[in-house]
Motif scaffolding. Sequence first.
Motif, PDB file in Angstrom:
ATOM      1  N   VAL A  42       0.858  -1.180   0.000  1.00 32.15           N
ATOM      2  CA  VAL A  42       0.000   0.000   0.000  1.00 32.15           C
ATOM      3  C   VAL A  42       0.895   1.231   0.000  1.00 32.15           C
ATOM      4  O   VAL A  42       1.796   1.356   0.826  1.00 32.15           O
ATOM      5  CB  VAL A  42      -0.928   0.001   1.236  1.00 32.15           C
ATOM      6  N   SER A  43       0.640   2.133  -0.940  1.00 31.72           N
ATOM      7  CA  SER A  43       1.457   3.340  -1.032  1.00 31.72           C
ATOM      8  C   SER A  43       1.169   4.269   0.138  1.00 31.72           C
ATOM      9  O   SER A  43       0.136   4.169   0.799  1.00 31.72           O
ATOM     10  CB  SER A  43       1.179   4.063  -2.347  1.00 31.72           C
ATOM     11  N   SER A  44       2.080   5.183   0.386  1.00 36.79           N
ATOM     12  CA  SER A  44       1.893   6.129   1.488  1.00 36.79           C
ATOM     13  C   SER A  44       0.691   7.028   1.215  1.00 36.79           C
ATOM     14  O   SER A  44      -0.016   7.425   2.141  1.00 36.79           O
ATOM     15  CB  SER A  44       3.156   6.968   1.681  1.00 36.79           C
ATOM     16  N   GLN A  45       0.443   7.336  -0.043  1.00 31.74           N
ATOM     17  CA  GLN A  45      -0.715   8.160  -0.394  1.00 31.74           C
ATOM     18  C   GLN A  45      -2.014   7.413  -0.078  1.00 31.74           C
ATOM     19  O   GLN A  45      -2.961   8.007   0.446  1.00 31.74           O
ATOM     20  CB  GLN A  45      -0.656   8.525  -1.872  1.00 31.74           C
ATOM     21  N   LEU A  49      -4.903   8.510   2.591  1.00 32.15           N
ATOM     22  CA  LEU A  49      -6.309   8.585   2.226  1.00 32.15           C
ATOM     23  C   LEU A  49      -7.157   7.728   3.162  1.00 32.15           C
ATOM     24  O   LEU A  49      -8.232   8.151   3.601  1.00 32.15           O
ATOM     25  CB  LEU A  49      -6.504   8.125   0.774  1.00 32.15           C
ATOM     26  N   GLY A  50      -6.674   6.550   3.509  1.00 29.53           N
ATOM     27  CA  GLY A  50      -7.395   5.680   4.439  1.00 29.53           C
ATOM     28  C   GLY A  50      -7.525   6.315   5.815  1.00 29.53           C
ATOM     29  O   GLY A  50      -8.581   6.238   6.445  1.00 29.53           O
ATOM     30  N   ALA A  51      -6.460   6.945   6.277  1.00 28.91           N
ATOM     31  CA  ALA A  51      -6.509   7.613   7.584  1.00 28.91           C
ATOM     32  C   ALA A  51      -7.488   8.781   7.557  1.00 28.91           C
ATOM     33  O   ALA A  51      -8.228   9.012   8.523  1.00 28.91           O
ATOM     34  CB  ALA A  51      -5.121   8.098   7.968  1.00 28.91           C
TER      35      ALA A  51
END
Length: 99
Positions: A42-45, A49-51
Amino acid sequence: MKINQYNPTPLKAYSENRVRESADRTQSQSQTTAPSRDVVNVSSQARLLGAARQTATESSDVREQKVKELRDQVRAGTYKPDIRKTALNLVREEVDFLR
């Protein structure tokens, strides 16, 4: 030699052999595929977005009434935004960004 006499033994042995081979094949496949695992990166972006989604979901809707009023105005065609105030806020955000 009688032609009408039927001997099921050779056919039975063949069918039992096929069942054993099928079972052996299934067992060997399960043994070879069991240790492997799927990997997900999972990318940091995507994490960000999930957070953000989780935070938005957990936050209380303090301005729910305001949003409902604005939605009703937009649906009725009576919503008139203050363009000058919007422009000032956009400029202020840009100036704050440059600091």
